[in-house]
Design an enzyme around this catalytic site. Structure first.
Site, PDB file in Angstrom:
ATOM      1  N   ALA A  96       4.973   6.718  -5.414  1.00  0.00           N
ATOM      2  CA  ALA A  96       4.458   7.181  -6.704  1.00  0.00           C
ATOM      3  C   ALA A  96       3.986   5.959  -7.477  1.00  0.00           C
ATOM      4  CB  ALA A  96       5.554   7.909  -7.461  1.00  0.00           C
ATOM      5  N   GLU A 137       8.028  10.546   1.284  1.00  0.00           N
ATOM      6  CA  GLU A 137       8.345  11.950   0.988  1.00  0.00           C
ATOM      7  C   GLU A 137       7.175  12.866   1.351  1.00  0.00           C
ATOM      8  OE1 GLU A 137       9.496  10.864  -3.038  1.00  0.00           O
ATOM      9  OE2 GLU A 137      11.486  11.701  -2.669  1.00  0.00           O
ATOM     10  N   GLY A 145       7.444   8.034  -2.661  1.00  0.00           N
ATOM     11  CA  GLY A 145       6.709   9.301  -2.624  1.00  0.00           C
ATOM     12  C   GLY A 145       5.811   9.418  -1.399  1.00  0.00           C
TER      13      GLY A 145
HETATM   14  N1  DAK Z   1       2.642   2.020  -7.686  1.00  0.00           N
HETATM   15  C1  DAK Z   1       1.645   1.360  -8.316  1.00  0.00           C
HETATM   16  N2  DAK Z   1       0.943   0.366  -7.773  1.00  0.00           N
HETATM   17  C2  DAK Z   1       1.261  -0.026  -6.532  1.00  0.00           C
HETATM   18  C3  DAK Z   1       2.276   0.606  -5.785  1.00  0.00           C
HETATM   19  C4  DAK Z   1       2.997   1.682  -6.415  1.00  0.00           C
HETATM   20  N3  DAK Z   1       3.953   2.379  -5.811  1.00  0.00           N
HETATM   21  N4  DAK Z   1       2.386   0.002  -4.602  1.00  0.00           N
HETATM   22  C5  DAK Z   1       1.438  -0.953  -4.583  1.00  0.00           C
HETATM   23  N5  DAK Z   1       0.766  -0.977  -5.750  1.00  0.00           N
HETATM   24  C6  DAK Z   1      -0.331  -1.862  -6.123  1.00  0.00           C
HETATM   25  C7  DAK Z   1       0.168  -3.262  -6.423  1.00  0.00           C
HETATM   26  O1  DAK Z   1       0.665  -3.356  -7.728  1.00  0.00           O
HETATM   27  C8  DAK Z   1      -1.122  -4.044  -6.251  1.00  0.00           C
HETATM   28  O2  DAK Z   1      -1.930  -3.855  -7.372  1.00  0.00           O
HETATM   29  P1  DAK Z   1      -2.748  -5.084  -8.052  1.00  0.00           P
HETATM   30  O3  DAK Z   1      -1.722  -6.105  -8.403  1.00  0.00           O
HETATM   31  O4  DAK Z   1      -3.668  -5.560  -6.953  1.00  0.00           O
HETATM   32  O5  DAK Z   1      -3.461  -4.479  -9.224  1.00  0.00           O
HETATM   33  C9  DAK Z   1      -1.798  -3.339  -5.089  1.00  0.00           C
HETATM   34  O6  DAK Z   1      -1.217  -2.031  -5.038  1.00  0.00           O
HETATM   35  C10 DAK Z   1      -1.539  -4.008  -3.754  1.00  0.00           C
HETATM   36  O7  DAK Z   1      -0.152  -4.162  -3.600  1.00  0.00           O
HETATM   37  P2  DAK Z   1       0.554  -5.563  -3.274  1.00  0.00           P
HETATM   38  O8  DAK Z   1      -0.273  -6.716  -3.786  1.00  0.00           O
HETATM   39  O9  DAK Z   1       1.960  -5.487  -3.736  1.00  0.00           O
HETATM   40  O10 DAK Z   1       0.470  -5.563  -1.690  1.00  0.00           O
HETATM   41  P3  DAK Z   1       1.479  -6.252  -0.664  1.00  0.00           P
HETATM   42  O11 DAK Z   1       0.854  -6.078   0.681  1.00  0.00           O
HETATM   43  O12 DAK Z   1       1.881  -7.615  -1.125  1.00  0.00           O
HETATM   44  O13 DAK Z   1       2.819  -5.368  -0.734  1.00  0.00           O
HETATM   45  C11 DAK Z   1       4.064  -3.272  -0.744  1.00  0.00           C
HETATM   46  C12 DAK Z   1       2.778  -4.022  -0.314  1.00  0.00           C
HETATM   47  C13 DAK Z   1       3.862  -1.806  -0.382  1.00  0.00           C
HETATM   48  C14 DAK Z   1       5.260  -3.823   0.018  1.00  0.00           C
HETATM   49  C15 DAK Z   1       4.289  -3.466  -2.270  1.00  0.00           C
HETATM   50  O14 DAK Z   1       3.059  -3.157  -2.967  1.00  0.00           O
HETATM   51  C16 DAK Z   1       5.354  -2.584  -2.812  1.00  0.00           C
HETATM   52  O15 DAK Z   1       6.547  -2.858  -2.676  1.00  0.00           O
HETATM   53  N6  DAK Z   1       4.955  -1.499  -3.483  1.00  0.00           N
HETATM   54  C17 DAK Z   1       5.883  -0.591  -4.141  1.00  0.00           C
HETATM   55  C18 DAK Z   1       6.609   0.230  -3.117  1.00  0.00           C
HETATM   56  C19 DAK Z   1       7.604   1.154  -3.775  1.00  0.00           C
HETATM   57  O16 DAK Z   1       8.548   0.703  -4.450  1.00  0.00           O
HETATM   58  N7  DAK Z   1       7.396   2.435  -3.612  1.00  0.00           N
HETATM   59  C20 DAK Z   1       8.224   3.431  -4.246  1.00  0.00           C
HETATM   60  C21 DAK Z   1       7.664   3.738  -5.605  1.00  0.00           C
HETATM   61  S1  DAK Z   1       8.747   4.804  -6.518  1.00  0.00           S
HETATM   62  C22 DAK Z   1       8.958  11.862  -8.878  1.00  0.00           C
HETATM   63  C23 DAK Z   1       9.091  12.037  -7.535  1.00  0.00           C
HETATM   64  C24 DAK Z   1       9.000  10.956  -6.710  1.00  0.00           C
HETATM   65  C25 DAK Z   1       8.804   9.708  -7.210  1.00  0.00           C
HETATM   66  C26 DAK Z   1       8.658   9.529  -8.546  1.00  0.00           C
HETATM   67  C27 DAK Z   1       8.758  10.618  -9.380  1.00  0.00           C
HETATM   68  N8  DAK Z   1       9.029  12.955  -9.732  1.00  0.00           N
HETATM   69  C28 DAK Z   1       9.283  14.278  -9.164  1.00  0.00           C
HETATM   70  C29 DAK Z   1       8.601  12.770 -11.031  1.00  0.00           C
HETATM   71  C30 DAK Z   1       8.688   8.628  -6.286  1.00  0.00           C
HETATM   72  C31 DAK Z   1       8.913   7.379  -6.692  1.00  0.00           C
HETATM   73  C32 DAK Z   1       8.362   6.312  -5.915  1.00  0.00           C
HETATM   74  O17 DAK Z   1       7.675   6.466  -4.943  1.00  0.00           O
END
Ligand code: DAK
Length: 266
Positions: free
Chosen positions: A70, A118, A115
């Site tokens: 997400a 998921e 997400g």
């Molecule tokens: N959200 C927003 N932006 C993201 C993102 C994310 N989840 N993942 C990556 N990006 C963006 C980065 O910020 C970056 O943007 P800029 O800085 O270039 O503007 C761009 O994508 C490229 O990412 P990286 O520079 O970080 O790329 P790397 O290859 O270095 O790293 C990575 C890739 C996937 C390991 C890293 O980006 C990362 O850790 N991303 C976050 C992964 C994460 O934590 N995912 C879980 C998110 S929380 C809900 C239900 C479900 C959810 C929420 C609510 N409700 C029912 C309301 C779910 C929650 C989640 O999924």
């Protein structure tokens, strides 16, 4: 069928006209699910569900990332009341995907996190590239999975393995994902899309109503006790005797032996 949103397109596979591809394409954010992507996924799921010419579905995010989760930037500053509202969209979209009444496979290349993992869990099958990484890193953000991860993952891999992934938030490589049953097949990265298509294209000529009944019976049955599940099965089984494919299938067996029926999908 064709359906074009800014970040999500529904395309027809080039070689298999009955296979629809829900293509998520927001590369600058690794396909992160903001409210618009989420809405477009829900629309795509409704579209492929309603279109009888679509017999199976591939979810695909391109080579670098399936979906990195997400959109953290979009939700970071929300409060409780706002999240109660916001949370409906994502859960509803993934439920719409899970309820597509046709075989659905997630073609996972690169990251399938949060997400994104998921979303893959809402498919019937998962094919991953060798370098893919899957996981539920929400705990590292101070929250828990919110779009089915705490429910669908333990049903798939068992509670202890699911808790390991949810408590630690660690990324799982494709090979481990295969070993614990989180994915069904691992192939070379450049073969992910083709392998996923191959996995579901075989159902294009199948008895569509029976396939939908089989999917619903398994999925609903898993949510209930054995007696109720058996009743769901019995009712669906009986209902199939109203289809052309049941008549074709059984007649074909009697006249020509097993496995030769040509189904209409009706
Ligand atoms: N959200 C927003 N932006 C993201 C993102 C994310 N989840 N993942 C990556 N990006 C963006 C980065 O910020 C970056 O943007 P800029 O800085 O270039 O503007 C761009 O994508 C490229 O990412 P990286 O520079 O970080 O790329 P790397 O290859 O270095 O790293 C990575 C890739 C996937 C390991 C890293 O980006 C990362 O850790 N991303 C976050 C992964 C994460 O934590 N995912 C879980 C998110 S929380 C809900 C239900 C479900 C959810 C929420 C609510 N409700 C029912 C309301 C779910 C929650 C989640 O999924």
């Amino acid at each position: 069928m064709e359906l074009v949103g800014e970040f999500v397109r529904v395309e027809t596979d080039e070689e298999h006209s009955a296979v629809a591809v829900i293509r998520i394409d927001r590369p600058k954010a690794l396909n992160a699910l903001n409210a618009q992507v989420t809405r477009e996924i829900a629309e795509a799921a409704a579209g492929v569900s309603a279109d009888a010419s679509v017999r199976s579905v591939v979810l695909y995010g391109g080579e670098r990332a399936f979906v990195a989760g997400a959109d953290i930037k979009e939700m970071a500053d929300l409060g409780h009341a706002q999240m109660l509202e916001y949370s409906r969209g994502l859960q509803n979209a993934l439920t719409a995907v899970a309820r597509i009444p046709k075989p659905v496979v997630a073609a996972v290349s690169g990251y399938a996190l949060g997400g994104g993992c998921e979303l893959a869990l809402a498919a019937d099958f998962r094919v991953a590239g060798a370098k893919a990484k899957l996981g539920l890193p929400e705990i590292t953000l101070g929250v828990i999975p919110g779009a089915g991860g705490t429910q669908r993952l333990p049903r798939l891999v068992g509670p202890a393995r699911a808790k390991d992934l949810i408590f630690t938030g660690r990324h799982v490589r494709a090979q481990e994902a295969l070993e614990i049953g989180l994915v069904d097949e691992v192939v070379a990265d450049e073969e992910v899309y083709a392998a996923a298509v191959a996995r579901v294209a075989r159902f294009a000529d199948g008895p569509a109503v029976a396939l939908a009944a089989a999917k619903e019976t398994v999925d609903r049955g898993l949510e209930t006790d054995l007696d109720s599940g058996l009743e769901i099965e019995r009712l669906h089984f009986s209902g199939l005797f109203a289809t052309e494919d049941q008549k074709t299938g059984m007649r074909s067996f009697i006249e020509r032996g097993p496995g030769k029926a040509e189904f209409s999908g009706r």
